[in-house]
Design a protein around this motif. Sequence first.
Motif, short mmCIF file in Angstrom:
data_model
loop_
_atom_site.label_atom_id
_atom_site.label_comp_id
_atom_site.label_asym_id
_atom_site.label_seq_id
_atom_site.Cartn_x
_atom_site.Cartn_y
_atom_site.Cartn_z
N ARG A 111 0.82 -1.22 0.00
CA ARG A 111 0.00 0.00 0.00
C ARG A 111 0.85 1.26 0.00
O ARG A 111 0.40 2.31 -0.46
CB ARG A 111 -0.95 0.00 1.20
N ARG A 112 2.06 1.18 0.51
CA ARG A 112 2.87 2.40 0.60
C ARG A 112 4.16 2.36 -0.23
O ARG A 112 4.97 3.29 -0.17
CB ARG A 112 3.18 2.71 2.06
N ARG A 117 3.18 2.44 -7.01
CA ARG A 117 2.25 3.57 -7.09
C ARG A 117 1.44 3.59 -8.38
O ARG A 117 0.27 3.94 -8.39
CB ARG A 117 3.00 4.88 -6.90
N GLU A 120 -2.02 1.85 -8.15
CA GLU A 120 -2.99 2.22 -7.12
C GLU A 120 -4.43 2.31 -7.62
O GLU A 120 -5.36 2.01 -6.88
CB GLU A 120 -2.58 3.51 -6.43
N ARG A 126 -6.12 -2.97 -5.77
CA ARG A 126 -6.88 -2.59 -4.57
C ARG A 126 -7.48 -3.80 -3.88
O ARG A 126 -7.53 -3.89 -2.66
CB ARG A 126 -7.93 -1.55 -4.95
N SER A 131 -7.14 -1.92 -0.23
CA SER A 131 -7.32 -0.46 -0.10
C SER A 131 -8.48 0.02 -0.92
O SER A 131 -9.08 -0.68 -1.69
CB SER A 131 -6.04 0.26 -0.56
#
Length: 131
Positions: A111-112, A117, A120, A126, A131
């Motif tokens: 997620r981080r 990225r 996302e 997801r 997320s």
Amino acid sequence: NDRYTPTLNNLGAIHLDATRYAEAEPLFRKAIAALPTRADARVNLGLILLNTGRAREALEVLSAATRVEPSRPDAWFYRAGASARLGDAQEALSALREALRLGPDFKADARRDPNLRSLEANPEFRRLVGS
């Protein structure tokens, strides 16, 4: 010599943790050459390559790591990051799926992770990371 290989990898890991990539990289390469049937140094080298903008080379090294030791979630996770950096969302998601199957704790990292990225907005990403 096989008995020095863990020492090379461990010394490289100290440099990696201190972000001294130039010092760590040759140690990992020597460890790989000395004992090519282990993935430790390949995973560490792949991370350096990824962190220094060499995603294509990182993908090659990390793909080799997943062939040598397919049960290593970290190798699959970093392979996902390299694939994502190269714009191959399907390969990235496939590698991430395997990383999470082997190591569910990587969900929070996914997620981080800036390398992921670009995924996302992807519904599959997801779903995988919650997320």
